[in-house]
Design an enzyme around this catalytic site. Structure first.
Site, mmCIF file in Angstrom:
data_model
loop_
_atom_site.group_PDB
_atom_site.id
_atom_site.type_symbol
_atom_site.label_atom_id
_atom_site.label_comp_id
_atom_site.label_asym_id
_atom_site.label_seq_id
_atom_site.Cartn_x
_atom_site.Cartn_y
_atom_site.Cartn_z
ATOM 1 C CD GLU A 66 60.219 52.288 74.595
ATOM 2 O OE1 GLU A 66 61.421 52.006 73.743
ATOM 3 O OE2 GLU A 66 60.080 51.841 75.389
ATOM 4 C CE LYS A 153 65.166 52.497 74.285
ATOM 5 N NZ LYS A 153 64.145 51.596 74.254
ATOM 6 C CB CYS A 187 62.806 51.956 77.415
ATOM 7 S SG CYS A 187 61.985 50.381 78.195
#
Length: 353
Positions: A66, A153, A187
Site C-alpha cells: 500500500e 480505496k 488494507c
C-alpha cells in the site's frame, strides 16, 4: 522452507504444493520494502530494482505494498485537530501532494514500461493525485507493458480520511489475464464483507491485499479471505525503520517520537502468500526487507470451491444478495457542450479531463 539470499533482499522460497501437470502454476512475489519518503523518482528507481530481482527469480506477478509510490505517512497527523490546521501541517500536505502521481501520467508510463521490460504482471500501491484530492490507489499492469486500470480505496481508515478521498464503485476491477483473474482490496477494506463479495462476484482468483497493517491479527484476516473466497491471497506490506522517514522536526511520529531511535522498526511487515485451502505458502516475514515468493497451483481453486463457493453453490440470492453501484460518482456533471454567461456572450468551452 528455504531462503535464497540476494544482494538486496532475501527471497523466501515457496512451500512445495505438490502440483500436477494438468493445472497451471504461477510464480508470485510480494515485495516487502519501504518507500523513499518525499522522493518519488528515487522510489520508482527502487521499485525497478526490486522488480528486476523478482523477475530474475521467475516471478510472473509482483505485488507491492500500500502507498509504495508516494508513501504511507505513518505516525504524522498533518497538524490537524478539530477545527484547526497548523501552518506546518498544511506544508506537510503540500509536500505529500507533490510526491503523489497523476493517473494517467509519466510515473504510470514508467511503471508500465517496467512491467513490459521484465515481463511481469505488476500490482503497485500508489498515492494518486486527482487535482488537489489524493487517493490511496492500486495500479494494475500486464506483462506486455499495458496499464490495465486502478482501484481506489473506498474507505480510508481513521485519520487517513484527513488526507485521502473515498473511492467509488467504478474502480473495483477484476482483470481476466492468462495467469488468472486479478483484483485487489487495500488494507482495512479487506474487513468489509460487501467489498470482498463484490470481488468474489467477479471471480477473483489472485486476491492482492496491499496493506500497512503489520499486526499478528492481520494474518487471521488474510487466511479467512483465502478460505472464504477460494482464492490465493497475496498481501504485501512495507518494512520501515524510523530512518526511512525524514528526521525530526521535519517529520514527527506523534506521541512516540522521543521513544524512537533511527533503527526503531515502525512497520514490521508481515507480508504473506496464502492458498485457497488456508495454507501459508510463504511468510509472514517480520525480519526486514524481502521478496517473498510462492508457486500458485491454480488447480487448488477448483479443489477448494468444490466444498465452498461463496457466490456459487453456497449462496442464497433469494435470501441475501448484493447490489454494487459501479458507476463513477462525480460531484459535477455538465449536460451541454457550451456555457453562456447571463449577458448572452458565448464562451468557448474548455474540456478538463
Amino acid at each position: 522452507m528455504a531462503m535464497v539470499a540476494s544482494d538486496n533482499a532475501p527471497l523466501l522460497a515457496e512451500v512445495d504444493m505438490g502440483t500436477d501437470s494438468s493445472a497451471p502454476t504461477v510464480r508470485a512475489t510480494v515485495v516487502q520494502a519501504s518507500t523513499i519518503f518525499n522522493d518519488t523518482p528515487a522510489t520508482l528507481d527502487k521499485a525497478e530494482r526490486l522488480l528486476a530481482e523478482a523477475s530474475g527469480y521467475g516471478s510472473q506477478i509482483v505485488v507491492f505494498p500500500e502507498a509504495f509510490i508516494g508513501g504511507y505517512p505513518r505516525g504524522t497527523n498533518f497538524g490537524v485537530s478539530i477545527a484547526n490546521r497548523t501552518a506546518k501541517g498544511k506544508e506537510d500536505f503540500r509536500k505529500y501532494h507533490a510526491s503523489a502521481i497523476d493517473v494517467p501520467g509519466p510515473e504510470v508510463d514508467r511503471l508500465a514500461a517496467m512491467a513490459g521490460k521484465y515481463k511481469v504482471y505488476l500490482v503497485m500501491g500508489a498515492i494518486e493525485r486527482d487535482g488537489y484530492t489524493l487517493y490511496c490507489t492500486v495500479l494494475f499492469f500486464d506483462s506486455q507493458g499495458c496499464f490495465l486500470g486502478k482501484h481506489r480505496k473506498v474507505v480510508p481508515t481513521a485519520s487517513e480520511r484527513i488526507i485521502w478521498g473515498f473511492g467509488d464503485g467504478s474502480t473495483i476491477p477484476v482483470f481476466q489475464t492468462p495467469i488468472g483473474k486479478i483484483g485487489a482490496a487495500i488494507c482495512w477494506e479487506n474487513k468489509m464483507p460487501l467489498l470482498r463479495t463484490a470481488l468474489y462476484g467477479k471471480g477473483i482468483e489472485i486476491y492482492c491485499a496491499p496493506t500497512a497493517d503489520s499486526r499478528d491479527v492481520w494474518q487471521a484476516s488474510m487466511t479467512h479471505i483465502a478460505l472464504e473466497g477460494g482464492c490465493f491471497v497475496l498481501s504485501a506490506n512495507q518494512f520501515c525503520r524510523r530512518k526511512d522517514y525524514p528526521p525530526p522536526p521535519e517529520y514527527v511520529f506523534s506521541g512516540i517520537e522521543e521513544d524512537l531511535t533511527p533503527d526503531s522498526v515502525v512497520c514490521a511487515g508481515g507480508s504473506v502468500i496464502i492458498s485457497p485451502s488456508g495454507t501459508v505458502l510463504a511468510g509472514p516475514n517480520y525480519e526486514g526487507e524481502a521478496l517473498i515468493s510462492a508457486d500458485l497451483d491454480l488447480g487448488e481453486i477448483a479443489r477448494e470451491k468444490f466444498a465452498f463457493d461463496v457466490v456459487g453453490h453456497y449462496s442464497r440470492p433469494e435470501v441475501l444478495s448484493l447490489v454494487v453501484r459501479d458507476h463513477p460518482a462525480t460531484p459535477v456533471t455538465y449536460t451541454s457542450a457550451s456555457v453562456k454567461t447571463e449577458g448572452g456572450l458565448c464562451i468557448t468551452p474548455v474540456t478538463i479531463s
